[in-house]
Write a protein that holds these residues in place. Structure first.
Motif, PDB file in Angstrom:
ATOM      1  N   ASP A  49       0.810  -1.209   0.000  1.00 12.80           N
ATOM      2  CA  ASP A  49       0.000   0.000   0.000  1.00 12.80           C
ATOM      3  C   ASP A  49       0.851   1.269   0.000  1.00 12.80           C
ATOM      4  O   ASP A  49       1.999   1.266   0.440  1.00 12.80           O
ATOM      5  CB  ASP A  49      -0.872   0.041   1.265  1.00 12.80           C
ATOM      6  CG  ASP A  49      -1.998  -0.976   1.245  1.00 12.80           C
ATOM      7  OD1 ASP A  49      -2.049  -1.803   0.311  1.00 12.80           O
ATOM      8  OD2 ASP A  49      -2.818  -0.940   2.175  1.00 12.80           O
ATOM      9  N   ASP A  50       0.246   2.345  -0.473  1.00 13.38           N
ATOM     10  CA  ASP A  50       0.702   3.742  -0.295  1.00 13.38           C
ATOM     11  C   ASP A  50       1.694   4.254  -1.338  1.00 13.38           C
ATOM     12  O   ASP A  50       2.015   5.424  -1.339  1.00 13.38           O
ATOM     13  CB  ASP A  50       1.316   3.989   1.094  1.00 13.38           C
ATOM     14  CG  ASP A  50       0.323   3.754   2.218  1.00 13.38           C
ATOM     15  OD1 ASP A  50      -0.868   3.535   1.926  1.00 13.38           O
ATOM     16  OD2 ASP A  50       0.746   3.785   3.387  1.00 13.38           O
ATOM     17  N   HIS A 100      -5.938   2.951  -3.889  1.00 15.03           N
ATOM     18  CA  HIS A 100      -5.877   3.058  -2.430  1.00 15.03           C
ATOM     19  C   HIS A 100      -6.542   4.347  -1.946  1.00 15.03           C
ATOM     20  O   HIS A 100      -7.056   4.393  -0.837  1.00 15.03           O
ATOM     21  CB  HIS A 100      -4.417   3.005  -1.988  1.00 15.03           C
ATOM     22  CG  HIS A 100      -4.227   2.848  -0.513  1.00 15.03           C
ATOM     23  ND1 HIS A 100      -4.936   1.931   0.238  1.00 15.03           N
ATOM     24  CD2 HIS A 100      -3.403   3.484   0.365  1.00 15.03           C
ATOM     25  CE1 HIS A 100      -4.542   2.021   1.503  1.00 15.03           C
ATOM     26  NE2 HIS A 100      -3.636   2.953   1.605  1.00 15.03           N
ATOM     27  N   HIS A 104      -4.744   9.721   0.587  1.00 14.38           N
ATOM     28  CA  HIS A 104      -4.720   8.986   1.855  1.00 14.38           C
ATOM     29  C   HIS A 104      -5.506   9.678   2.960  1.00 14.38           C
ATOM     30  O   HIS A 104      -5.098   9.680   4.128  1.00 14.38           O
ATOM     31  CB  HIS A 104      -3.273   8.729   2.310  1.00 14.38           C
ATOM     32  CG  HIS A 104      -3.106   7.388   2.980  1.00 14.38           C
ATOM     33  ND1 HIS A 104      -3.332   7.195   4.326  1.00 14.38           N
ATOM     34  CD2 HIS A 104      -2.748   6.176   2.494  1.00 14.38           C
ATOM     35  CE1 HIS A 104      -3.102   5.922   4.624  1.00 14.38           C
ATOM     36  NE2 HIS A 104      -2.756   5.279   3.532  1.00 14.38           N
ATOM     37  N   PRO A 140      -7.617   3.669   2.685  1.00 15.55           N
ATOM     38  CA  PRO A 140      -6.562   3.905   3.672  1.00 15.55           C
ATOM     39  C   PRO A 140      -6.955   3.375   5.050  1.00 15.55           C
ATOM     40  O   PRO A 140      -8.090   3.561   5.494  1.00 15.55           O
ATOM     41  CB  PRO A 140      -6.441   5.434   3.684  1.00 15.55           C
ATOM     42  CG  PRO A 140      -6.866   5.852   2.318  1.00 15.55           C
ATOM     43  CD  PRO A 140      -7.965   4.893   1.948  1.00 15.55           C
ATOM     44  N   TRP A 141      -6.025   2.744   5.701  1.00 11.94           N
ATOM     45  CA  TRP A 141      -6.189   2.117   7.022  1.00 11.94           C
ATOM     46  C   TRP A 141      -7.316   1.071   7.032  1.00 11.94           C
ATOM     47  O   TRP A 141      -7.760   0.639   8.089  1.00 11.94           O
ATOM     48  CB  TRP A 141      -6.474   3.163   8.114  1.00 11.94           C
ATOM     49  CG  TRP A 141      -5.386   4.166   8.286  1.00 11.94           C
ATOM     50  CD1 TRP A 141      -4.177   3.979   8.899  1.00 11.94           C
ATOM     51  CD2 TRP A 141      -5.382   5.527   7.837  1.00 11.94           C
ATOM     52  NE1 TRP A 141      -3.430   5.132   8.847  1.00 11.94           N
ATOM     53  CE2 TRP A 141      -4.145   6.098   8.209  1.00 11.94           C
ATOM     54  CE3 TRP A 141      -6.310   6.318   7.154  1.00 11.94           C
ATOM     55  CZ2 TRP A 141      -3.816   7.418   7.915  1.00 11.94           C
ATOM     56  CZ3 TRP A 141      -5.974   7.635   6.869  1.00 11.94           C
ATOM     57  CH2 TRP A 141      -4.749   8.167   7.243  1.00 11.94           C
TER      58      TRP A 141
END
Ligand code: ZN
Length: 236
Positions: A49-50, A100, A104, A140-141
């Protein structure tokens, strides 16, 4: 006094309906969310991710290439805009690329309108660079609001969660901790989430350090690394 009580109750209800309940449902109960693959085959999925990150992601791609395995990348639209050549490399080397988010932001802090726009912008960024329609979404998360699933449905995106995380974003994490966590929890069908960007300063370096021994150990245990498309049984 009554006005205060009324406002407090109303705000609590809105918070529960927009944030708490849909988040619990999507993370734990919804059949639309892939949390684990089939346990009938020794398949395991690495997800990152990210990214993309200009320092870490090319090194990560080198590691995956050397090991001859494919992974799934949940990229940020903002990062993809800055580093499209890395996005193109991911795609050309056979990895699956999913959305994603654009920047974010936490789902609980986004209005319904922004939830749809953020995902559309991420989707369009990937599609414009690659001519490829993303098929996966991971927020996100792993946090959802009432509109997250509808935004994904509008773009025909499947939603992915994970079954193993190794706190690789934390400042205190070590490569050994990442290795131990993943190796001890790996099962057929596991979806592993790691990060090639963000987190504590330098955190992705520990992920990169841990990854080659993780791949080696899991291969030795007989696992085959697959993308989420393969894990779900879809064609790539
Ligand atoms: Zn993230």
């Amino acid at each position: 006094m009554w006005a205060f009580i009324f406002i407090t109750i109303a705000a609590t209800m809105i918070f529960a309906i927009y944030c708490i309940i849909p988040n619990y449902w999507m993370r734990n109960r919804s059949k639309r969310v892939l949390r684990h693959g089939t346990a009938e085959k020794p398949w395991i999925a690495l997800t990152f991710d990210d990214g993309p990150n200009p320092l870490y992601t090319p090194q990560l791609l080198d590691i995956l290439k050397d090991a001859g395995i494919k992974a799934t990348f949940f990229v940020m639209g903002k990062q993809a805009l800055k580093h499209p050549y890395i996005l193109e490399r991911m795609h050309s080397e056979g990895h699956t690329i999913g959305c994603h988010s654009f920047s974010h932001r936490h789902a609980w802090l986004m209005s319904p309108w922004h939830t749809f726009k953020d995902l559309e912008l991420t989707y369009q960024t990937i599609e414009s660079f690659l001519g490829y329609k993303p098929r996966w979404y991971r927020p996100p998360w792993g946090m959802f609001n009432l509109c997250s699933a509808a935004a994904a449905r509008k773009l025909d995106l499947k939603i992915a969660y994970w079954s193993i995380e190794a706190q690789d974003w934390e400042a205190t994490t070590t490569a050994q901790h990442i290795y131990d966590t993943i190796i001890s929890r790996a099962q057929p069908g596991s979806i592993i989430v790691l990060h090639d960007n963000r987190g504590a300063p330098g955190a992705p370096a520990k992920t990169l350090e841990a990854l080659p021994p993780i791949i080696k150990a899991l291969k030795k245990k007989g696992y085959t690394f697959v993308t989420l498309d393969q894990l779900k049984g879809d064609t790539t």
